[in-house]
Design a protein around this motif. Sequence first.
Motif, PDB file in Angstrom:
ATOM      1  N   ALA A   1       4.164   1.297  -0.636  1.00 44.90           N
ATOM      2  CA  ALA A   1       4.470   1.568   0.770  1.00 44.90           C
ATOM      3  C   ALA A   1       3.918   0.462   1.666  1.00 44.90           C
ATOM      4  O   ALA A   1       4.562   0.057   2.640  1.00 44.90           O
ATOM      5  CB  ALA A   1       3.875   2.921   1.180  1.00 44.90           C
ATOM      6  N   HIS A   2       2.716  -0.053   1.335  1.00 49.29           N
ATOM      7  CA  HIS A   2       2.164  -1.181   2.093  1.00 49.29           C
ATOM      8  C   HIS A   2       3.108  -2.383   2.027  1.00 49.29           C
ATOM      9  O   HIS A   2       3.409  -3.009   3.050  1.00 49.29           O
ATOM     10  CB  HIS A   2       0.801  -1.589   1.528  1.00 49.29           C
ATOM     11  CG  HIS A   2      -0.277  -0.602   1.808  1.00 49.29           C
ATOM     12  ND1 HIS A   2      -1.455  -0.572   1.095  1.00 49.29           N
ATOM     13  CD2 HIS A   2      -0.375   0.390   2.726  1.00 49.29           C
ATOM     14  CE1 HIS A   2      -2.228   0.406   1.564  1.00 49.29           C
ATOM     15  NE2 HIS A   2      -1.593   0.999   2.548  1.00 49.29           N
ATOM     16  N   GLN A   3       3.586  -2.665   0.817  1.00 52.57           N
ATOM     17  CA  GLN A   3       4.460  -3.815   0.668  1.00 52.57           C
ATOM     18  C   GLN A   3       5.774  -3.614   1.398  1.00 52.57           C
ATOM     19  O   GLN A   3       6.336  -4.561   1.953  1.00 52.57           O
ATOM     20  CB  GLN A   3       4.690  -4.095  -0.817  1.00 52.57           C
ATOM     21  CG  GLN A   3       3.431  -4.520  -1.548  1.00 52.57           C
ATOM     22  CD  GLN A   3       3.720  -5.064  -2.936  1.00 52.57           C
ATOM     23  OE1 GLN A   3       4.854  -5.073  -3.382  1.00 52.57           O
ATOM     24  NE2 GLN A   3       2.684  -5.520  -3.606  1.00 52.57           N
ATOM     25  N   ALA A   4       6.281  -2.378   1.394  1.00 56.69           N
ATOM     26  CA  ALA A   4       7.512  -2.108   2.127  1.00 56.69           C
ATOM     27  C   ALA A   4       7.312  -2.334   3.625  1.00 56.69           C
ATOM     28  O   ALA A   4       8.216  -2.837   4.321  1.00 56.69           O
ATOM     29  CB  ALA A   4       7.972  -0.668   1.867  1.00 56.69           C
ATOM     30  N   THR A   5       6.132  -1.980   4.123  1.00 53.40           N
ATOM     31  CA  THR A   5       5.840  -2.214   5.540  1.00 53.40           C
ATOM     32  C   THR A   5       5.824  -3.710   5.853  1.00 53.40           C
ATOM     33  O   THR A   5       6.381  -4.164   6.858  1.00 53.40           O
ATOM     34  CB  THR A   5       4.479  -1.594   5.906  1.00 53.40           C
ATOM     35  OG1 THR A   5       4.515  -0.189   5.637  1.00 53.40           O
ATOM     36  CG2 THR A   5       4.155  -1.811   7.377  1.00 53.40           C
ATOM     37  N   LEU A   6       5.182  -4.475   4.961  1.00 52.18           N
ATOM     38  CA  LEU A   6       5.144  -5.924   5.169  1.00 52.18           C
ATOM     39  C   LEU A   6       6.543  -6.516   5.134  1.00 52.18           C
ATOM     40  O   LEU A   6       6.891  -7.383   5.939  1.00 52.18           O
ATOM     41  CB  LEU A   6       4.270  -6.577   4.097  1.00 52.18           C
ATOM     42  CG  LEU A   6       2.804  -6.134   4.048  1.00 52.18           C
ATOM     43  CD1 LEU A   6       2.049  -6.945   3.008  1.00 52.18           C
ATOM     44  CD2 LEU A   6       2.147  -6.276   5.409  1.00 52.18           C
ATOM     45  N   ARG A   7       7.362  -6.053   4.201  1.00 48.19           N
ATOM     46  CA  ARG A   7       8.718  -6.587   4.108  1.00 48.19           C
ATOM     47  C   ARG A   7       9.540  -6.223   5.339  1.00 48.19           C
ATOM     48  O   ARG A   7      10.405  -6.993   5.762  1.00 48.19           O
ATOM     49  CB  ARG A   7       9.397  -6.085   2.835  1.00 48.19           C
ATOM     50  CG  ARG A   7       8.757  -6.647   1.593  1.00 48.19           C
ATOM     51  CD  ARG A   7       9.545  -6.340   0.334  1.00 48.19           C
ATOM     52  NE  ARG A   7       8.789  -6.766  -0.840  1.00 48.19           N
ATOM     53  CZ  ARG A   7       8.696  -8.023  -1.248  1.00 48.19           C
ATOM     54  NH1 ARG A   7       9.315  -8.978  -0.579  1.00 48.19           N
ATOM     55  NH2 ARG A   7       7.995  -8.334  -2.316  1.00 48.19           N
ATOM     56  N   ALA A   8       9.271  -5.059   5.922  1.00 42.06           N
ATOM     57  CA  ALA A   8       9.982  -4.692   7.147  1.00 42.06           C
ATOM     58  C   ALA A   8       9.625  -5.661   8.273  1.00 42.06           C
ATOM     59  O   ALA A   8      10.492  -6.064   9.057  1.00 42.06           O
ATOM     60  CB  ALA A   8       9.631  -3.256   7.542  1.00 42.06           C
ATOM     61  N   LEU A   9       8.342  -6.054   8.348  1.00 42.60           N
ATOM     62  CA  LEU A   9       7.942  -7.047   9.352  1.00 42.60           C
ATOM     63  C   LEU A   9       8.657  -8.374   9.119  1.00 42.60           C
ATOM     64  O   LEU A   9       9.149  -9.012  10.054  1.00 42.60           O
ATOM     65  CB  LEU A   9       6.434  -7.257   9.294  1.00 42.60           C
ATOM     66  CG  LEU A   9       5.543  -6.145   9.865  1.00 42.60           C
ATOM     67  CD1 LEU A   9       4.088  -6.445   9.553  1.00 42.60           C
ATOM     68  CD2 LEU A   9       5.748  -6.006  11.363  1.00 42.60           C
TER      69      LEU A   9
ATOM     70  N   GLU B   1       1.187   4.116  -2.904  1.00 44.88           N
ATOM     71  CA  GLU B   1       0.650   3.719  -1.603  1.00 44.88           C
ATOM     72  C   GLU B   1       0.727   2.201  -1.435  1.00 44.88           C
ATOM     73  O   GLU B   1       1.092   1.694  -0.364  1.00 44.88           O
ATOM     74  CB  GLU B   1      -0.800   4.187  -1.476  1.00 44.88           C
ATOM     75  CG  GLU B   1      -1.424   3.860  -0.122  1.00 44.88           C
ATOM     76  CD  GLU B   1      -2.840   4.378   0.010  1.00 44.88           C
ATOM     77  OE1 GLU B   1      -3.503   4.024   0.987  1.00 44.88           O
ATOM     78  OE2 GLU B   1      -3.287   5.124  -0.894  1.00 44.88           O
TER      79      GLU B   1
ATOM     80  N   VAL C   1      -1.307  -8.329  12.715  1.00 48.80           N
ATOM     81  CA  VAL C   1      -1.836  -7.871  11.427  1.00 48.80           C
ATOM     82  C   VAL C   1      -3.328  -7.573  11.472  1.00 48.80           C
ATOM     83  O   VAL C   1      -3.916  -7.248  10.451  1.00 48.80           O
ATOM     84  CB  VAL C   1      -1.562  -8.919  10.324  1.00 48.80           C
ATOM     85  CG1 VAL C   1      -0.081  -9.207  10.215  1.00 48.80           C
ATOM     86  CG2 VAL C   1      -2.337 -10.223  10.575  1.00 48.80           C
TER      87      VAL C   1
ATOM     88  N   ILE D   1      -4.503  -4.410   9.680  1.00 44.13           N
ATOM     89  CA  ILE D   1      -4.090  -4.152   8.301  1.00 44.13           C
ATOM     90  C   ILE D   1      -5.216  -4.621   7.385  1.00 44.13           C
ATOM     91  O   ILE D   1      -5.310  -5.799   7.027  1.00 44.13           O
ATOM     92  CB  ILE D   1      -2.762  -4.867   7.968  1.00 44.13           C
ATOM     93  CG1 ILE D   1      -1.683  -4.471   8.990  1.00 44.13           C
ATOM     94  CG2 ILE D   1      -2.305  -4.527   6.561  1.00 44.13           C
ATOM     95  CD1 ILE D   1      -0.347  -5.147   8.762  1.00 44.13           C
TER      96      ILE D   1
END
Length: 477
Positions: A240-248, A237, A331, A334
Amino acid sequence: MRGLPAAARGYIGAVALAAALCAAPAIRLGADAPWSSTLALALVYALCEQARRCPPVGGRAPSAAGPASFPAGWASPVLLAGVCLLPPPLAALTAVPGALTGPVEDRPAGARRLWHAVALAPACWAAAQVFRLTGGHPPLSAPQFPLLLLPAAAAAAAFCAVLAVLDGGVLVAAERHPVRTAWRGLLTRSLGPHLVHGLAGLMMAVLWRSSYGPPAALLVLLPMCLSCWVFARCHRERAAHQATLRALVQAVDIKDRYTRGHSERVGRASVLIARELGMAEDRVEVLRFAGILHDVGKLGVPTRLLRKEGPLTPQERRIIELHPEYGHEIVRGIGFLGEARSAILHHHERLDGRGYPYGLRGHQIPEYARVVAVADAFDAMTSTRSYRRARPVPAAVEELRRCAGEQFDPRMVRALAASLDRHGWHPELVTAAGAEPGAPRDGDGVPRRGGEPAGGGRHATVPPGPRPEEAGRDGAR
């Protein structure tokens, strides 16, 4: 081992010698010693370490970039069972085979495996000594269990303390952490889990000596397996949070091609400052998020302004200066970002009150924002753009010092300078697209945009000159 500093090799060698001295008396124990239990516990620990190579349920094989099924240290109850069951020299030996063959996530793998083995051996030896000194004596039985709780807790605390002391030393010798912060948090973060492991190890030891035998003792590991499954889910999880941040961040990089890679480097510089200041690791992690996301509000700024080649008009500058507020809105929901949200909102404030968006002064500016402001300016000055060369690191640090007290917090500037002296600065080479043919150039041939001072840059938060905020559009960025 060759790639390690000489101090690290010497330190690991000294701990290895201490481990050998702890285990050496096993030679004199003779055939009557519990060698079979030692071998069995060493084998169980080695198998538990190998289980960390298995992929998590529903996931891929573990790697340095992904979560494993079991975290490092999950099999500590096996070692602590050995502490309760075996003489100290044999307890020291139980960890060695598993540590030398277990998986490691970072290089150099051989040196890390050796370190795990030589650190665990004296920790087990010390824990076994403490267990006996506080009243725990084999053979163990179920009626003794309540009386053994205190010795088991003392042994687990000793095990944790020795590991914390040794790990802090290797951080200083191998990774060059500051001596004043190397041991901070090592004991307090791990003491609770080790006390739980000590209780589980005592239960294993009592069952091992019971009429049910070693198979019943292994059942104690089932709750540990369940907790590790929960750990793996939490880890995924978090990933997944970090992947979301990297997408931003990638969305910002695509929109503003001049600062590609900038956010990651600001996150890295923010971590350097935070660790130099001695912040706790959980705060360091939040600061890393703050650095990575500090410019996410550019998603709300028209792309034509971000990519405009000429100087900004006052109206355009006011629009760009809204990006911290846009970022804060993006953000806001978040929750795990915590204090990072304040850094995103206030990283363009200045100590003298001439920053934006609210003109805060001095310590009205949140600490995280003061860290990110220095990291942001440093990377802007040391990054190559199509229209100017990157400044050398010493020149950028000197510029930060010049503006300290007026624009930047001097404490953050000193922390960055000290960390760079210790660790250096090694960012990936990220360059913008080449300048258009015929772009104006200053005297030494460095491209520059019309209306901007020679040597300045689109995104340099601290351009050269006596008034950084007035040099082109960079003060707005």
